[in-house]
Design a protein around this motif. Sequence first.
Motif, PDB file in Angstrom:
ATOM      1  N   SER A  85      14.939  89.225  -3.489  1.00 40.02           N
ATOM      2  CA  SER A  85      15.476  88.673  -4.728  1.00 40.02           C
ATOM      3  C   SER A  85      14.338  88.053  -5.520  1.00 40.02           C
ATOM      4  N   ARG A  86      14.594  87.840  -6.791  1.00 44.59           N
ATOM      5  CA  ARG A  86      13.600  87.225  -7.643  1.00 44.59           C
ATOM      6  C   ARG A  86      13.240  85.841  -7.098  1.00 44.59           C
TER       7      ARG A  86
ATOM      8  N   ARG B  32       7.189  95.718  -5.492  1.00 44.03           N
ATOM      9  CA  ARG B  32       8.596  95.675  -5.905  1.00 44.03           C
ATOM     10  C   ARG B  32       8.923  96.710  -6.971  1.00 44.03           C
ATOM     11  N   SER B  33       7.910  97.379  -7.524  1.00 42.42           N
ATOM     12  CA  SER B  33       8.135  98.226  -8.694  1.00 42.42           C
ATOM     13  C   SER B  33       8.528  99.643  -8.305  1.00 42.42           C
TER      14      SER B  33
ATOM     15  N   ASP C  63      10.926  85.964  -4.061  1.00 43.34           N
ATOM     16  CA  ASP C  63       9.568  86.334  -4.483  1.00 43.34           C
ATOM     17  C   ASP C  63       8.842  85.138  -5.093  1.00 43.34           C
TER      18      ASP C  63
ATOM     19  N   TYR D  67      14.602  97.553   5.931  1.00 43.55           N
ATOM     20  CA  TYR D  67      14.524  97.295   4.510  1.00 43.55           C
ATOM     21  C   TYR D  67      15.501  96.215   4.104  1.00 43.55           C
TER      22      TYR D  67
ATOM     23  N   ARG E 112       3.940  92.582  -7.456  1.00 47.99           N
ATOM     24  CA  ARG E 112       4.613  93.347  -8.516  1.00 47.99           C
ATOM     25  C   ARG E 112       4.616  94.834  -8.179  1.00 47.99           C
ATOM     26  N   ILE E 113       3.482  95.318  -7.669  1.00 45.48           N
ATOM     27  CA  ILE E 113       3.407  96.740  -7.326  1.00 45.48           C
ATOM     28  C   ILE E 113       4.387  97.058  -6.203  1.00 45.48           C
TER      29      ILE E 113
ATOM     30  N   PHE F 282      -0.348  88.251  -6.643  1.00 42.69           N
ATOM     31  CA  PHE F 282       0.762  88.399  -7.580  1.00 42.69           C
ATOM     32  C   PHE F 282       0.889  89.857  -8.042  1.00 42.69           C
ATOM     33  N   LEU F 283      -0.244  90.480  -8.398  1.00 37.94           N
ATOM     34  CA  LEU F 283      -0.206  91.873  -8.847  1.00 37.94           C
ATOM     35  C   LEU F 283       0.268  92.790  -7.729  1.00 37.94           C
TER      36      LEU F 283
END
Lengths: 251, 384
Positions: free
Chosen positions: B6-7, B204-205, B10, B2, B201-202, B197-198
């Motif tokens: 970072s933003r 990283r959420s 991504d 793991y 997001r999933i 993209f979605l």
Amino acid sequence: MSILTVENVNKRFGGLQALSNVNLQVEEGTVHAIIGPNGAGKSTLLNCFVGRLEPDTGSVVFNDVSLLGLKPHQINQVGVSRVFQTPEIFDDMSLLENVTIPALAKRDGSFKLNAWNAVRDENGIRDAAMECLADVELDGKSDELARALSRGDKRRLELAMCLVQEPKLLLLDEPTAGMSRADTNNTIELMKRIAENGMTMVVIEHDMHVVFSLAEKISVLAQGTVIAEDLPDKIKGDPRVQEAYLGGAHL
Amino acid sequence: MYKASSRKSDLLLLAGFTVAVLLAPFILGPVGAGYPDLLQKFAIFGIFALGFNILFGLTGYLSFGHAAFLGVGSYAAVWTFKLFSMNPILAVIIATVVGGVFAVAIGFISLRRSGIYFSILTLALAQMSYNLAYSVLTPITNGETGLQLAQSDPRILDVAFGRDYGAVLPSSDFFGIHMTGYPGYYFCAALFVLCFFLSMRIFRSPFGMMLRAVKSNQNRMRYTGLNVRPYTLAAFVISGMYAGLAGGLLAVTDPLAGAERMQWTASGEVVLMTILGGAGTLLGPVIGAGVIKYFENIFSAFNEGVLEQIFSFLPEFLQHAMVSISSMFVGEGWHLTLGALFMVIVIFLPGGLMEGFSRIWQRLRRMTKRDDDKPVEPSSVPAE
């Protein structure tokens, strides 16, 4: 004030009466130990508190809420956390993630479709998780995978996962089972610190050393019934307990 | 292992992905894959695999019936063309929604079990859907022939907006642009990037983290106050919507829907794609989908003539031997190549191609570090 009240709980598995008329009162802010020989019904009783088993009759009331008929996740959401005999952790996730998950469960409830924001932006959650890891002295390993930890460290991680939820009641099933003496002593020290912060704990334990260094009250279970409930000093000298538990040998 | 993303990394990954998808006709040209029909397949099956990965890669629930959603999406899209409009936007929206609704029903039943029983339930339900599409539901699916457009279709919305296709059979068009060839690819590509993209997001959420927790330890999850079922169902429905969208896009690029799209071999294919690329990684399934579709289209097109040319530098008897051996692996036999590749990957790289990439990347990094103290160049290979 009693935080957990167990009244007349019975549980039968086929021909075996695992629990018969068990009564128990756990006072808020105390460490209550449940001891007894193998097969006395300790784990069955604990399973009745967390929704894994449903008693045949009787009642289990926590903070004026009946726990009977609730699912494990619902019982956790009212403030009861549990540590297992074999540590139940998220093996292939990092230590920080292991503690982040219960922190999110506490904040967001049992289900939330929070799929847009990134976990890394949850600063409050991360700080709380890191603080709990620091409490159990694992903050130096926060990026490591949980599977790589020693047995003792896994137990401490599991404790951190419970503590980050700030439970009102912490249930521990043989927290030092299978540990080295050094690990056991470390765990006792850790649990003492947790108890000093006012946590109510119910501990099931085999190791008398652990029980007598922690417990403020002890219930002795034998063949599914509570045969004695008293302060540790009194329990030590109780002949019925020695008979049932130690086969007549002296402590 | 793991590693917190970072933003910045991504954004880099997303930018790199977008550029690669947009430039795919040029990048894949030299390997013979730069033609629109195949590129469309890359994008469509990439979406399918991305969605499958949200279920299988994150929660570990191995669905063996995902092709059912692909087929349902195709049927929904073709019906949208027939009844409402040839505009692909409406078709893909309806395909996605119908895929999702169908996934709610199948997920609700099959998620009562986990492990192999879950896989068998999904397989059984998908095969049932396949057989229904073939037989009882013929009025809706047009059975063996497959659902096709007809000149006499009502197309209410098109008629209302005064669009007339004349005497020819209409093809889907995006405000006047026909969805075949490169325009069709770029329509799929735009949705492909959106889906990626979605999916990111999933991943990283908090929701994605809970899905990984499902795979790791459901017991601990329950005693941590989390209700496992809604999480698995949500993942199942999301991946069903991805599959529905992919099915819809198949119909957009070629307005036709047949039941064979729902067959278990198609379900197995997406499992292969995901494992080949690397289940649980963001990019892996996309790469797996690309590799499999590439093999299917390129290797299957090889014939003995091509092979004889390749081995023409050898003495004649060796040339014949090599041609007869290798001809088993191309043309009709491309599955044999795929099978061999799959075995090699599963045995030596259980984490899929992504594991191979990250091993190479780490080795390169170590080497450059040892050589000198130059800062390590950022690479497009992510540390997933």
